[in-house]
Design an enzyme around this catalytic site. Structure first.
Site, PDB file in Angstrom:
ATOM      1  N   ILE A 253       0.843  -1.197   0.000  1.00 57.25           N
ATOM      2  CA  ILE A 253       0.000   0.000   0.000  1.00 57.25           C
ATOM      3  C   ILE A 253       0.877   1.246   0.000  1.00 57.25           C
ATOM      4  CG2 ILE A 253      -1.824   1.217   1.268  1.00 57.25           C
ATOM      5  CD1 ILE A 253      -2.191  -1.607   2.762  1.00 57.25           C
ATOM      6  N   CYS A 254       0.581   2.162  -0.897  1.00 54.16           N
ATOM      7  CA  CYS A 254       1.292   3.434  -0.943  1.00 54.16           C
ATOM      8  C   CYS A 254       0.470   4.445  -0.148  1.00 54.16           C
ATOM      9  CB  CYS A 254       1.462   3.884  -2.386  1.00 54.16           C
ATOM     10  SG  CYS A 254       2.409   5.401  -2.525  1.00 54.16           S
ATOM     11  N   LEU A 255       0.887   4.677   1.088  1.00 55.42           N
ATOM     12  CA  LEU A 255       0.168   5.584   1.984  1.00 55.42           C
ATOM     13  C   LEU A 255       1.184   6.197   2.939  1.00 55.42           C
ATOM     14  CD1 LEU A 255      -2.738   6.518   2.794  1.00 55.42           C
ATOM     15  CD2 LEU A 255      -2.783   4.599   4.382  1.00 55.42           C
TER      16      LEU A 255
END
Length: 152
Positions: free
Chosen positions: A84-86
């Site tokens: 996840i890109c967060l």
């Protein structure tokens, strides 16, 4: 010791007062957790149940947990390995993780990201441009994936 106490407290809170649409539990050891996020109403993920793996590092809460989707999801900020890109999942300077955040906040942030993708910081460039320039196709693909992989 402090980490174990904090994790026990967080898990207890997640069990008694979970955020809407989110469940989280221990998977054997204290630092190996599983979570489920229900796809939000009026999103292409609606009616989907998405499973996540949460690995809590030795240095938690000074280091963020490693969270990834186990259920495949069609999303510009989540890759085929479930990463996840967060920003809150990364340490500063690139990320926004702070020890005051907890697993509940992270899961809520992921749930929000599912409802509101960030196409300007994609992990999946092709899905991101589809989201930006052909939203109908994106919604169709995301719905299909949800039915195929996250349907009950």
């Amino acid at each position: 010791m402090q980490r174990a106490l904090r994790l026990t407290r967080e898990l207890s809170l997640l069990a008694t007062e979970p955020p809407p649409g989110i469940t989280c539990w221990q998977n054997g050891q204290l630092d190996d957790l599983r979570a489920q996020i229900l796809g939000g109403v009026d999103t292409p993920y609606e009616k989907g149940i998405f499973n996540l793996e949460i690995i809590v590092p030795e240095r938690y809460p000074f280091e963020p947990p490693k969270i990834r989707f186990l259920t495949p999801i069609y999303h510009p900020n989540i890759d085929s390995a479930g990463r996840i890109c967060l920003d809150v999942l990364k340490l500063p300077p690139k990320g926004a993780w702070r020890p005051s955040l907890n697993i509940s906040t992270l899961l809520t942030s992921i749930q929000l990201l599912m409802a509101e993708p960030n196409p300007d910081d994609p992990l999946m460039a092709d899905i991101s441009s589809e989201y930006k320039y052909n939203k109908q196709l994106f919604l169709l693909n995301a719905k299909e994936w949800t039915e195929k992989y996250a349907g009950q």
